[in-house]
Design a protein around this motif. Sequence first.
Motif, short mmCIF file in Angstrom:
data_model
loop_
_atom_site.label_atom_id
_atom_site.label_comp_id
_atom_site.label_asym_id
_atom_site.label_seq_id
_atom_site.Cartn_x
_atom_site.Cartn_y
_atom_site.Cartn_z
N SER A 105 -0.38 -0.16 6.52
CA SER A 105 -0.99 1.14 6.26
C SER A 105 -2.32 0.97 5.53
N ARG A 106 -3.07 2.04 5.47
CA ARG A 106 -4.34 2.01 4.74
C ARG A 106 -4.10 1.76 3.25
N SER A 107 -3.05 2.37 2.71
CA SER A 107 -2.79 2.15 1.28
C SER A 107 -2.34 0.72 1.02
N GLU A 108 -1.62 0.12 1.96
CA GLU A 108 -1.25 -1.29 1.81
C GLU A 108 -2.50 -2.17 1.87
#
Length: 109
Positions: A34-37
Motif C-alpha cells: 500500500s501507499r502507507s506501507e
Amino acid sequence: MATEGKHKAELAAASLARQATTSLAGLLAARGVSRSELAKLMGVSPGRVSQMMSGDANLTVRSLASAAAALGASVEIRFFDPPPPPMPAPHGELGSGDATRCGSVTARL
C-alpha cells in the motif's frame, strides 16, 4: 520560439512524471504494497507518497530512487530518438489507419 520549447518541455515533464507514477503504482499493486506501507519503508509521511503518486511534473529523481530503494527495485531512465511520424498516403491510396483495419501493412521507401 522559446515559449514553444518551454511548453514542449513542460508537456514532456508531465508525461514522464505520469509514466513514472504509473509504473510505481503497478509495482506496488503487483507486490501488494500500500501507499502507507511504502511511506513507512521510505521513512516519509503518507502525504509525501500521495504527492509523489499524484503525477506532479516536479517529481524528483531522488524521490524515485528513494521509492525504488525502499522496494528493492531498480529505476531506469533512458534517452532515445522518438519514432519517425507516419508518412501520409498519396491521394487515392490507403492510409495507415485503413491498412490496419483491413489487416495489411504498407511500407514506402
